[in-house]
Design an enzyme around this catalytic site. Sequence first.
Site, PDB file in Angstrom:
ATOM      1  N   SER A   1      17.760 -16.559 100.966  1.00  0.00           N
ATOM      2  CA  SER A   1      18.249 -15.257 100.566  1.00  0.00           C
ATOM      3  C   SER A   1      19.596 -15.669 100.110  1.00  0.00           C
ATOM      4  CB  SER A   1      18.516 -14.421 101.859  1.00  0.00           C
ATOM      5  OG  SER A   1      19.001 -13.173 101.537  1.00  0.00           O
TER       6      SER A   1
ATOM      7  N   TYR B   1      20.729 -13.411 110.835  1.00  0.00           N
ATOM      8  CA  TYR B   1      19.901 -13.334 109.498  1.00  0.00           C
ATOM      9  C   TYR B   1      20.679 -14.091 108.274  1.00  0.00           C
ATOM     10  CZ  TYR B   1      17.196 -11.954 105.420  1.00  0.00           C
ATOM     11  OH  TYR B   1      16.302 -12.021 104.252  1.00  0.00           O
TER      12      TYR B   1
END
Length: 271
Positions: A154, A168
């Site tokens: 990401s 995350y």
Amino acid sequence: MSYLDELFSVAGKTALVTGAATGIGRMAATALVHGGASVMIASRKGEDCVRVAGELNGLGASGRAEGFAGDVSSEAGIASLVAEVRSRTERLHILVNNAGVSWGAPLEDFPYHAWAKVFGVNVTAVFHLTRELLPLLDAAASDEDPARVINLGSVMGTQPLADDAYSYTASKAAVHHLTRTLAIEFAARRITVNAFAPGPFQSRMTAFATATEEQAKHVGGHVPIGRIGTPDDIAGATLYLCSRAGSYVTGAILPIDGGQSVQHGLTLFKE
């Protein structure tokens, strides 16, 4: 077959995409089916995977899809998924480790267990599933055409940005580092390992911010290129890395983020 068709073809290859019932996983699976691959789609919701596979098989593309349940959140779940894959194929040309979870909470309230949960799916499962499928990847690999692993990172793993998703963002940085580690270890086995580092796309995970066109436009306004990602953006990257075009690329963290990974607010001398 034209030069371009041959360069980007994945015809005849067998792939597994985890978490492929929605979002980026579905986008990657769709691209592979269009490219002529046989694609196994697995996620916790097996009925969703069966439905999505049926929809992909209805596209009239040269590849095909089959869907079934696969839960990578535990060691037993991964063992069950590996057994399912082994029962369907003796070789795996492409593994897309797309399954992922997130957790958002303010710093003061961020729960202890949210770290184990998020790292378990986003990092531990990537390592463990890849290792368990190595015999099938080895069987598909050759000097001319390496087997391929794509991990889902990401932009939040490259930029120091938490947005209340502390576990995350840290997990995605770990995915990037694991990708580079495995890339050098697997090179002699003729297996490439790369990662996508996407910015905002429409998915179940980002539905809170991108579900409507108005929301998507708002989020896209924060992206240097001025929009959120589309299925074609994932499709192009997937076919590149999984075809002959990408056979010399390994250890790459590919930003698919409209410029967010190089975005900053710094100025030195210009006002």
